[in-house]
Scaffold this motif. Structure first.
Motif, short mmCIF file in Angstrom:
data_model
loop_
_atom_site.label_atom_id
_atom_site.label_comp_id
_atom_site.label_asym_id
_atom_site.label_seq_id
_atom_site.Cartn_x
_atom_site.Cartn_y
_atom_site.Cartn_z
N GLN A 230 0.83 -1.20 0.00
CA GLN A 230 0.00 0.00 0.00
C GLN A 230 0.87 1.26 0.00
O GLN A 230 0.60 2.21 -0.74
CB GLN A 230 -0.91 -0.01 1.22
CG GLN A 230 -1.85 1.21 1.28
CD GLN A 230 -2.73 1.18 2.51
OE1 GLN A 230 -2.65 0.27 3.33
NE2 GLN A 230 -3.58 2.17 2.65
N GLU A 234 1.03 4.14 -2.88
CA GLU A 234 0.83 5.56 -2.60
C GLU A 234 2.05 6.38 -3.03
O GLU A 234 1.91 7.46 -3.59
CB GLU A 234 0.56 5.75 -1.10
CG GLU A 234 -0.78 5.17 -0.65
CD GLU A 234 -0.98 5.25 0.85
OE1 GLU A 234 -0.02 5.67 1.55
OE2 GLU A 234 -2.06 4.90 1.33
N GLN A 238 2.20 9.23 -5.92
CA GLN A 238 2.71 10.56 -5.63
C GLN A 238 3.85 10.92 -6.58
O GLN A 238 3.93 12.06 -7.06
CB GLN A 238 3.19 10.63 -4.18
CG GLN A 238 3.59 12.02 -3.72
CD GLN A 238 2.44 13.00 -3.76
OE1 GLN A 238 1.31 12.64 -3.44
NE2 GLN A 238 2.71 14.22 -4.17
#
Length: 467
Positions: A230, A234, A238
Protein backbone atom coordinates in the motif's frame (compact mmCIF):
# COMPACT_ATOMS: atom_id res chain seq x y z
CA UNK A 1 22.55 -14.22 -6.50
CA UNK A 2 19.70 -15.82 -4.58
CA UNK A 3 16.28 -14.22 -4.79
CA UNK A 4 14.38 -13.50 -1.59
CA UNK A 5 12.10 -16.44 -2.43
CA UNK A 6 15.03 -18.87 -2.56
CA UNK A 7 16.54 -17.41 0.60
CA UNK A 8 13.26 -17.79 2.48
CA UNK A 9 12.77 -21.32 1.13
CA UNK A 10 16.29 -22.46 2.12
CA UNK A 11 16.13 -20.72 5.51
CA UNK A 12 12.75 -22.20 6.42
CA UNK A 13 13.80 -25.67 5.26
CA UNK A 14 16.97 -25.53 7.38
CA UNK A 15 14.97 -24.35 10.38
CA UNK A 16 12.42 -27.13 9.84
CA UNK A 17 15.18 -29.75 9.47
CA UNK A 18 16.90 -28.57 12.67
CA UNK A 19 13.63 -28.59 14.61
CA UNK A 20 12.70 -32.07 13.40
CA UNK A 21 16.20 -33.36 14.17
CA UNK A 22 16.13 -31.86 17.66
CA UNK A 23 12.64 -33.22 18.37
CA UNK A 24 13.63 -36.64 17.05
CA UNK A 25 16.70 -36.81 19.30
CA UNK A 26 14.74 -35.59 22.32
CA UNK A 27 11.90 -38.04 21.66
CA UNK A 28 14.37 -40.91 21.18
CA UNK A 29 16.21 -40.10 24.40
CA UNK A 30 12.95 -39.71 26.31
CA UNK A 31 11.56 -43.00 24.97
CA UNK A 32 14.84 -44.79 25.67
CA UNK A 33 15.00 -43.50 29.24
CA UNK A 34 11.33 -44.36 29.78
CA UNK A 35 11.81 -47.86 28.34
CA UNK A 36 14.83 -48.59 30.55
CA UNK A 37 13.05 -47.13 33.57
CA UNK A 38 10.02 -49.36 33.02
CA UNK A 39 12.29 -52.40 32.57
CA UNK A 40 14.12 -51.55 35.78
CA UNK A 41 10.85 -51.09 37.65
CA UNK A 42 9.63 -54.45 36.31
CA UNK A 43 12.81 -56.14 37.56
CA UNK A 44 12.55 -54.37 40.90
CA UNK A 45 8.94 -55.51 41.30
CA UNK A 46 9.99 -59.05 40.33
CA UNK A 47 12.82 -58.92 42.91
CA UNK A 48 10.39 -57.81 45.63
CA UNK A 49 8.07 -60.65 44.69
CA UNK A 50 10.92 -63.19 44.83
CA UNK A 51 11.94 -61.82 48.23
CA UNK A 52 8.37 -62.47 49.40
CA UNK A 53 8.56 -66.02 48.06
CA UNK A 54 11.81 -66.59 49.95
CA UNK A 55 10.22 -65.33 53.16
CA UNK A 56 7.37 -67.81 52.66
CA UNK A 57 9.89 -70.60 51.97
CA UNK A 58 11.80 -69.68 55.11
CA UNK A 59 8.57 -70.00 57.11
CA UNK A 60 7.87 -73.40 55.49
CA UNK A 61 4.67 -72.12 53.87
CA UNK A 62 6.12 -72.74 50.41
CA UNK A 63 7.84 -75.88 49.14
CA UNK A 64 11.16 -75.97 47.32
CA UNK A 65 9.37 -77.12 44.15
CA UNK A 66 6.80 -74.33 44.29
CA UNK A 67 9.52 -71.79 45.00
CA UNK A 68 11.57 -72.89 42.02
CA UNK A 69 8.52 -72.98 39.75
CA UNK A 70 7.43 -69.50 40.84
CA UNK A 71 10.91 -68.08 40.27
CA UNK A 72 11.04 -69.68 36.80
CA UNK A 73 7.65 -68.17 36.00
CA UNK A 74 8.85 -64.71 37.07
CA UNK A 75 11.95 -65.11 34.91
CA UNK A 76 9.86 -66.05 31.86
CA UNK A 77 7.42 -63.19 32.38
CA UNK A 78 10.15 -60.61 32.80
CA UNK A 79 12.50 -62.16 30.23
CA UNK A 80 15.16 -62.08 32.92
CA UNK A 81 17.80 -64.39 34.29
CA UNK A 82 17.45 -64.63 38.05
CA UNK A 83 20.38 -65.42 40.35
CA UNK A 84 19.90 -65.85 44.06
CA UNK A 85 23.05 -65.59 46.18
CA UNK A 86 22.69 -66.94 49.71
CA UNK A 87 25.47 -66.47 52.18
CA UNK A 88 28.43 -64.16 52.24
CA UNK A 89 31.06 -66.66 51.12
CA UNK A 90 30.79 -65.32 47.54
CA UNK A 91 32.07 -61.98 48.71
CA UNK A 92 35.34 -63.59 49.68
CA UNK A 93 35.69 -65.60 46.43
CA UNK A 94 35.50 -63.32 43.38
CA UNK A 95 36.35 -66.12 40.91
CA UNK A 96 33.46 -68.21 42.22
CA UNK A 97 31.22 -65.16 41.92
CA UNK A 98 32.18 -64.57 38.29
CA UNK A 99 31.75 -68.27 37.52
CA UNK A 100 28.22 -68.25 38.91
CA UNK A 101 27.13 -65.09 37.11
CA UNK A 102 29.12 -65.57 33.89
CA UNK A 103 29.56 -61.81 33.70
CA UNK A 104 33.06 -60.41 33.60
CA UNK A 105 32.48 -57.22 35.47
CA UNK A 106 35.21 -56.15 37.88
CA UNK A 107 32.74 -54.00 39.80
CA UNK A 108 30.37 -56.92 40.47
CA UNK A 109 32.01 -57.81 43.79
CA UNK A 110 31.71 -54.18 44.90
CA UNK A 111 28.04 -54.14 43.88
CA UNK A 112 27.32 -57.31 45.85
CA UNK A 113 28.99 -55.84 48.90
CA UNK A 114 26.62 -52.86 48.62
CA UNK A 115 23.64 -55.23 48.26
CA UNK A 116 24.68 -57.16 51.39
CA UNK A 117 24.77 -53.79 53.12
CA UNK A 118 21.05 -53.42 52.34
CA UNK A 119 21.24 -51.29 49.16
CA UNK A 120 19.29 -51.81 45.94
CA UNK A 121 21.36 -51.38 42.77
CA UNK A 122 20.35 -50.94 39.12
CA UNK A 123 22.82 -50.68 36.25
CA UNK A 124 23.59 -51.59 32.67
CA UNK A 125 26.68 -53.82 32.76
CA UNK A 126 29.11 -55.40 30.38
CA UNK A 127 28.60 -58.17 27.89
CA UNK A 128 27.28 -61.45 29.31
CA UNK A 129 28.93 -64.30 27.42
CA UNK A 130 26.08 -66.80 27.84
CA UNK A 131 23.50 -64.23 26.75
CA UNK A 132 25.78 -62.68 24.10
CA UNK A 133 24.35 -59.27 24.94
CA UNK A 134 24.76 -56.33 27.23
CA UNK A 135 22.37 -56.72 30.15
CA UNK A 136 20.31 -54.51 32.41
CA UNK A 137 20.82 -55.69 35.97
CA UNK A 138 18.95 -55.14 39.19
CA UNK A 139 20.23 -56.32 42.55
CA UNK A 140 18.52 -56.17 45.93
CA UNK A 141 19.10 -57.78 49.34
CA UNK A 142 17.20 -60.84 50.57
CA UNK A 143 15.68 -59.43 53.72
CA UNK A 144 14.12 -61.90 56.16
CA UNK A 145 13.12 -60.74 59.61
CA UNK A 146 15.04 -57.50 59.06
CA UNK A 147 18.24 -59.42 58.36
CA UNK A 148 20.13 -59.43 55.04
CA UNK A 149 20.71 -63.09 54.20
CA UNK A 150 21.75 -62.84 50.59
CA UNK A 151 21.16 -61.11 47.27
CA UNK A 152 18.67 -61.33 44.43
CA UNK A 153 20.12 -60.36 41.05
CA UNK A 154 18.00 -60.14 37.90
CA UNK A 155 19.45 -59.70 34.40
CA UNK A 156 17.56 -58.92 31.21
CA UNK A 157 19.27 -58.61 27.80
CA UNK A 158 19.48 -55.05 26.49
CA UNK A 159 19.13 -56.44 22.97
CA UNK A 160 15.43 -56.88 23.55
CA UNK A 161 15.15 -53.22 24.51
CA UNK A 162 17.40 -52.21 21.63
CA UNK A 163 15.08 -54.05 19.24
CA UNK A 164 12.19 -51.99 20.53
CA UNK A 165 14.31 -48.84 20.24
CA UNK A 166 15.19 -49.74 16.64
CA UNK A 167 11.50 -49.86 15.79
CA UNK A 168 11.04 -46.51 17.53
CA UNK A 169 13.93 -45.03 15.53
CA UNK A 170 12.35 -46.22 12.28
CA UNK A 171 9.02 -44.76 13.30
CA UNK A 172 10.66 -41.43 14.22
CA UNK A 173 12.54 -41.41 10.91
CA UNK A 174 9.48 -41.96 8.72
CA UNK A 175 7.38 -39.53 10.75
CA UNK A 176 10.16 -36.94 10.40
CA UNK A 177 10.42 -37.56 6.64
CA UNK A 178 6.64 -37.19 6.22
CA UNK A 179 6.64 -34.06 8.41
CA UNK A 180 9.54 -32.61 6.44
CA UNK A 181 7.80 -33.19 3.10
CA UNK A 182 4.57 -31.65 4.34
CA UNK A 183 6.58 -28.80 5.84
CA UNK A 184 8.40 -28.21 2.55
CA UNK A 185 5.08 -27.90 0.72
CA UNK A 186 3.76 -25.45 3.30
CA UNK A 187 7.06 -23.54 3.28
CA UNK A 188 6.94 -23.36 -0.53
CA UNK A 189 3.45 -21.85 -0.40
CA UNK A 190 4.29 -19.48 2.47
CA UNK A 191 7.60 -18.35 0.96
CA UNK A 192 5.88 -17.65 -2.34
CA UNK A 193 3.12 -15.65 -0.65
CA UNK A 194 5.71 -13.58 1.24
CA UNK A 195 8.21 -13.08 -1.57
CA UNK A 196 5.81 -12.46 -4.46
CA UNK A 197 4.58 -9.02 -3.27
CA UNK A 198 8.15 -8.00 -2.40
CA UNK A 199 9.37 -9.06 -5.85
CA UNK A 200 6.49 -7.15 -7.43
CA UNK A 201 7.45 -4.06 -5.45
CA UNK A 202 11.09 -4.49 -6.52
CA UNK A 203 10.23 -4.92 -10.20
CA UNK A 204 7.78 -2.02 -10.13
CA UNK A 205 10.40 0.18 -8.44
CA UNK A 206 12.91 -0.63 -11.18
CA UNK A 207 10.33 0.14 -13.87
CA UNK A 208 9.40 3.35 -12.10
CA UNK A 209 13.07 4.35 -11.88
CA UNK A 210 13.47 3.78 -15.61
CA UNK A 211 10.53 6.07 -16.34
CA UNK A 212 8.02 3.42 -17.37
CA UNK A 213 4.34 3.58 -16.54
CA UNK A 214 3.57 1.33 -13.56
CA UNK A 215 0.17 0.08 -12.44
CA UNK A 216 -0.83 -0.41 -8.81
CA UNK A 217 0.23 -3.70 -7.21
CA UNK A 218 -2.86 -5.70 -6.11
CA UNK A 219 -3.49 -5.63 -2.35
CA UNK A 220 -4.09 -9.20 -1.11
CA UNK A 221 -2.71 -9.02 2.44
CA UNK A 222 -3.43 -7.05 5.60
CA UNK A 223 -0.10 -7.63 7.39
CA UNK A 224 3.18 -5.69 7.22
CA UNK A 225 3.73 -6.80 3.61
CA UNK A 226 0.28 -5.47 2.73
CA UNK A 227 1.23 -2.16 4.35
CA UNK A 228 4.46 -2.18 2.29
CA UNK A 229 2.48 -2.72 -0.93
CA UNK A 230 0.00 0.00 0.00
CA UNK A 231 2.83 2.41 0.87
CA UNK A 232 4.55 1.65 -2.43
CA UNK A 233 1.32 2.23 -4.37
CA UNK A 234 0.83 5.56 -2.60
CA UNK A 235 4.46 6.53 -3.18
CA UNK A 236 4.21 5.52 -6.83
CA UNK A 237 1.07 7.58 -7.30
CA UNK A 238 2.71 10.56 -5.63
CA UNK A 239 5.83 10.20 -7.79
CA UNK A 240 3.77 9.91 -10.94
CA UNK A 241 1.76 12.92 -9.86
CA UNK A 242 4.97 14.83 -9.12
CA UNK A 243 6.43 13.79 -12.45
CA UNK A 244 3.30 14.99 -14.20
CA UNK A 245 3.48 18.30 -12.37
CA UNK A 246 7.19 18.57 -13.20
CA UNK A 247 6.44 18.17 -16.89
CA UNK A 248 3.63 20.69 -16.60
CA UNK A 249 6.00 23.06 -14.78
CA UNK A 250 8.62 22.74 -17.51
CA UNK A 251 5.99 23.25 -20.18
CA UNK A 252 4.35 26.12 -18.29
CA UNK A 253 7.53 27.94 -17.33
CA UNK A 254 8.96 27.45 -20.82
CA UNK A 255 5.80 28.89 -22.34
CA UNK A 256 5.55 31.70 -19.83
CA UNK A 257 9.17 32.72 -20.24
CA UNK A 258 9.43 32.27 -23.99
CA UNK A 259 6.69 34.74 -24.95
CA UNK A 260 7.74 37.73 -22.77
CA UNK A 261 11.45 37.16 -23.44
CA UNK A 262 10.79 37.03 -27.17
CA UNK A 263 8.70 40.22 -26.95
CA UNK A 264 11.32 42.02 -24.86
CA UNK A 265 14.11 40.95 -27.22
CA UNK A 266 12.15 41.96 -30.29
CA UNK A 267 11.19 45.38 -28.98
CA UNK A 268 14.71 46.12 -27.67
CA UNK A 269 16.26 45.11 -31.01
CA UNK A 270 13.66 47.21 -32.79
CA UNK A 271 14.58 50.24 -30.71
CA UNK A 272 18.33 49.67 -31.06
CA UNK A 273 18.10 49.07 -34.82
CA UNK A 274 15.93 52.13 -35.31
CA UNK A 275 13.05 50.06 -36.70
CA UNK A 276 10.77 51.53 -34.04
CA UNK A 277 10.62 55.32 -34.43
CA UNK A 278 11.45 57.47 -31.44
CA UNK A 279 7.89 58.74 -31.11
CA UNK A 280 6.67 55.14 -30.52
CA UNK A 281 9.50 53.95 -28.29
CA UNK A 282 7.71 54.94 -25.08
CA UNK A 283 4.76 52.73 -26.05
CA UNK A 284 6.97 49.70 -26.63
CA UNK A 285 9.04 50.38 -23.52
CA UNK A 286 5.78 50.25 -21.56
CA UNK A 287 5.07 46.83 -23.09
CA UNK A 288 8.60 45.73 -22.16
CA UNK A 289 8.01 46.88 -18.58
CA UNK A 290 4.77 44.88 -18.35
CA UNK A 291 6.49 41.77 -19.68
CA UNK A 292 9.32 42.27 -17.19
CA UNK A 293 6.80 42.58 -14.35
CA UNK A 294 5.18 39.35 -15.53
CA UNK A 295 8.56 37.58 -15.43
CA UNK A 296 9.14 39.01 -11.97
CA UNK A 297 5.80 37.62 -10.76
CA UNK A 298 6.69 34.16 -12.04
CA UNK A 299 10.07 34.30 -10.32
CA UNK A 300 8.53 35.57 -7.08
CA UNK A 301 5.91 32.82 -7.12
CA UNK A 302 8.56 30.13 -7.60
CA UNK A 303 10.73 31.59 -4.82
CA UNK A 304 7.76 31.98 -2.45
CA UNK A 305 6.64 28.40 -3.05
CA UNK A 306 10.18 27.10 -2.45
CA UNK A 307 10.42 29.07 0.81
CA UNK A 308 6.97 27.91 1.95
CA UNK A 309 7.72 24.26 1.33
CA UNK A 310 11.12 24.58 3.03
CA UNK A 311 9.55 26.36 6.00
CA UNK A 312 11.79 29.39 5.45
CA UNK A 313 9.08 31.97 4.76
CA UNK A 314 8.90 34.27 7.82
CA UNK A 315 5.48 35.07 9.29
CA UNK A 316 5.39 38.49 10.96
CA UNK A 317 2.10 38.76 12.83
CA UNK A 318 0.55 42.12 13.61
CA UNK A 319 -2.99 43.25 14.45
CA UNK A 320 -4.73 44.86 11.48
CA UNK A 321 -8.19 45.62 10.14
CA UNK A 322 -9.24 42.93 7.68
CA UNK A 323 -12.06 45.09 6.28
CA UNK A 324 -9.61 47.85 5.34
CA UNK A 325 -7.30 45.28 3.75
CA UNK A 326 -10.12 43.92 1.57
CA UNK A 327 -11.04 47.47 0.52
CA UNK A 328 -7.40 48.07 -0.40
CA UNK A 329 -7.37 44.94 -2.57
CA UNK A 330 -10.59 46.00 -4.32
CA UNK A 331 -9.03 49.39 -5.06
CA UNK A 332 -5.87 47.78 -6.48
CA UNK A 333 -7.94 45.61 -8.83
CA UNK A 334 -10.54 48.26 -9.67
CA UNK A 335 -9.20 48.80 -13.20
CA UNK A 336 -9.50 45.11 -14.10
CA UNK A 337 -12.99 45.01 -12.59
CA UNK A 338 -14.16 48.14 -14.41
CA UNK A 339 -12.69 46.96 -17.72
CA UNK A 340 -14.88 43.82 -17.55
CA UNK A 341 -17.92 45.59 -16.13
CA UNK A 342 -17.96 43.39 -13.03
CA UNK A 343 -19.84 44.43 -9.91
CA UNK A 344 -18.32 43.68 -6.49
CA UNK A 345 -20.65 43.47 -3.48
CA UNK A 346 -19.15 43.60 0.01
CA UNK A 347 -20.75 42.32 3.21
CA UNK A 348 -18.70 43.07 6.35
CA UNK A 349 -18.38 45.51 9.22
CA UNK A 350 -16.13 48.54 9.08
CA UNK A 351 -13.62 47.16 11.57
CA UNK A 352 -12.69 43.52 12.05
CA UNK A 353 -9.32 42.97 13.71
CA UNK A 354 -7.06 40.02 13.00
CA UNK A 355 -3.64 38.94 14.33
CA UNK A 356 -1.72 37.67 11.30
CA UNK A 357 0.93 38.51 8.72
CA UNK A 358 -0.75 41.39 6.92
CA UNK A 359 1.37 41.14 3.76
CA UNK A 360 0.72 37.41 3.37
CA UNK A 361 -3.02 37.68 4.05
CA UNK A 362 -3.16 40.49 1.51
CA UNK A 363 -1.43 38.14 -0.95
CA UNK A 364 -4.13 35.52 -0.28
CA UNK A 365 -7.07 37.92 -0.74
CA UNK A 366 -5.47 39.60 -3.77
CA UNK A 367 -4.95 36.26 -5.48
CA UNK A 368 -8.50 35.05 -4.80
CA UNK A 369 -10.16 38.30 -5.89
CA UNK A 370 -7.93 38.53 -8.97
CA UNK A 371 -8.89 34.93 -9.91
CA UNK A 372 -12.57 35.78 -9.37
CA UNK A 373 -12.30 38.74 -11.75
CA UNK A 374 -10.30 36.71 -14.30
CA UNK A 375 -12.78 33.80 -14.43
CA UNK A 376 -15.96 35.87 -14.26
CA UNK A 377 -17.55 36.79 -17.56
CA UNK A 378 -17.98 40.49 -18.44
CA UNK A 379 -20.93 41.99 -16.58
CA UNK A 380 -20.78 39.33 -13.87
CA UNK A 381 -20.92 39.67 -10.08
CA UNK A 382 -18.47 39.09 -7.25
CA UNK A 383 -19.39 38.99 -3.55
CA UNK A 384 -16.91 39.40 -0.67
CA UNK A 385 -18.09 38.77 2.86
CA UNK A 386 -16.29 38.66 6.22
CA UNK A 387 -17.74 36.86 9.25
CA UNK A 388 -16.33 37.30 12.71
CA UNK A 389 -16.95 34.41 15.08
CA UNK A 390 -15.79 33.85 18.66
CA UNK A 391 -12.34 32.56 17.75
CA UNK A 392 -12.10 32.73 13.94
CA UNK A 393 -12.62 35.08 11.03
CA UNK A 394 -13.95 33.76 7.71
CA UNK A 395 -13.41 35.55 4.41
CA UNK A 396 -15.60 34.31 1.54
CA UNK A 397 -15.14 35.36 -2.10
CA UNK A 398 -17.89 34.25 -4.49
CA UNK A 399 -18.16 34.85 -8.22
CA UNK A 400 -20.58 34.10 -11.02
CA UNK A 401 -17.82 32.88 -13.28
CA UNK A 402 -17.15 29.74 -15.28
CA UNK A 403 -16.82 27.51 -12.20
CA UNK A 404 -14.81 24.32 -11.73
CA UNK A 405 -15.73 20.73 -12.54
CA UNK A 406 -16.42 18.59 -9.48
CA UNK A 407 -13.73 16.04 -10.41
CA UNK A 408 -11.10 18.80 -10.49
CA UNK A 409 -11.86 20.30 -7.08
CA UNK A 410 -9.53 17.96 -5.08
CA UNK A 411 -6.54 19.07 -7.18
CA UNK A 412 -6.88 22.83 -7.52
CA UNK A 413 -4.49 23.53 -4.60
CA UNK A 414 -1.79 21.27 -6.07
CA UNK A 415 1.33 22.85 -7.48
CA UNK A 416 1.18 23.61 -11.22
CA UNK A 417 -2.39 22.36 -11.52
CA UNK A 418 -4.64 24.55 -13.64
CA UNK A 419 -8.28 24.17 -14.56
CA UNK A 420 -7.65 26.22 -17.68
CA UNK A 421 -4.93 24.27 -19.48
CA UNK A 422 -3.83 27.07 -21.82
CA UNK A 423 -1.04 28.95 -20.07
CA UNK A 424 -1.35 32.54 -21.18
CA UNK A 425 -1.27 35.74 -19.19
CA UNK A 426 -5.00 36.14 -19.14
CA UNK A 427 -5.79 32.63 -17.95
CA UNK A 428 -3.52 32.66 -14.94
CA UNK A 429 0.03 31.63 -15.69
CA UNK A 430 1.62 28.41 -14.46
CA UNK A 431 -0.77 27.48 -11.65
CA UNK A 432 1.18 28.37 -8.50
CA UNK A 433 -1.15 30.98 -6.99
CA UNK A 434 -3.59 28.65 -5.19
CA UNK A 435 -0.76 26.37 -4.00
CA UNK A 436 0.99 29.39 -2.46
CA UNK A 437 -2.08 30.76 -0.69
CA UNK A 438 -2.90 27.26 0.63
CA UNK A 439 0.56 27.13 2.21
CA UNK A 440 0.16 30.64 3.65
CA UNK A 441 -3.20 29.73 5.19
CA UNK A 442 -1.70 26.52 6.63
CA UNK A 443 1.14 28.52 8.21
CA UNK A 444 -1.51 30.60 9.97
CA UNK A 445 -3.18 27.38 11.24
CA UNK A 446 -6.21 28.16 9.12
CA UNK A 447 -8.01 26.39 6.33
CA UNK A 448 -9.30 27.17 2.85
CA UNK A 449 -12.18 25.40 1.14
CA UNK A 450 -13.87 25.80 -2.21
CA UNK A 451 -17.36 25.16 -3.49
CA UNK A 452 -17.98 25.35 -7.20
CA UNK A 453 -20.29 24.34 -10.00
CA UNK A 454 -19.47 24.52 -13.66
CA UNK A 455 -20.94 27.62 -15.40
CA UNK A 456 -22.50 28.72 -12.10
CA UNK A 457 -19.57 30.09 -10.14
CA UNK A 458 -17.17 29.41 -7.28
CA UNK A 459 -16.87 30.33 -3.62
CA UNK A 460 -13.52 30.30 -1.81
CA UNK A 461 -13.66 30.55 1.99
CA UNK A 462 -10.61 31.26 4.11
CA UNK A 463 -10.97 30.68 7.86
CA UNK A 464 -8.25 32.04 10.15
CA UNK A 465 -7.85 32.04 13.94
CA UNK A 466 -8.26 35.54 15.37
CA UNK A 467 -5.11 35.23 17.46
Amino acid sequence: MFSIYKKLLVAYMLILACILLLLSVLFYQYFKADLFMKSQNTLLDAGQYINTLLIQFDRNTLTQHDLQQSINTVGEMTNARIVIVEGKEYLENEELLKDVFQIHDESLLTSLKEIFQGKTITRQIQLAEDLNSHVLGVGMPITIENEVRGAIVLFTPVSKLEGTLTKVVKMIFWVSVASFLIGVILIFIMSKSISKPIEQVSQSALQLASGKEVTDIPMTRKDEIGVLVQSFNEMKQQLQKTEKMRKELIAGVSHELRAPLAAIRGFVLGILDGVIPSNQQEKYLTVILKETEHLTRITDDLLDLAKLEAGNLPINKTVFNVSSLVNEVITILSKHRVDKGITIKTVYEAEILLLADKARIKQVILNLVENAIRYTNPGGNISISIRELSSTISISISDSGIGINVEELPYIFDKFYRVEKSRNHASGGIGLGLAIIKNIVDLHRGRIVVESERNIGSTFTVTLPKE
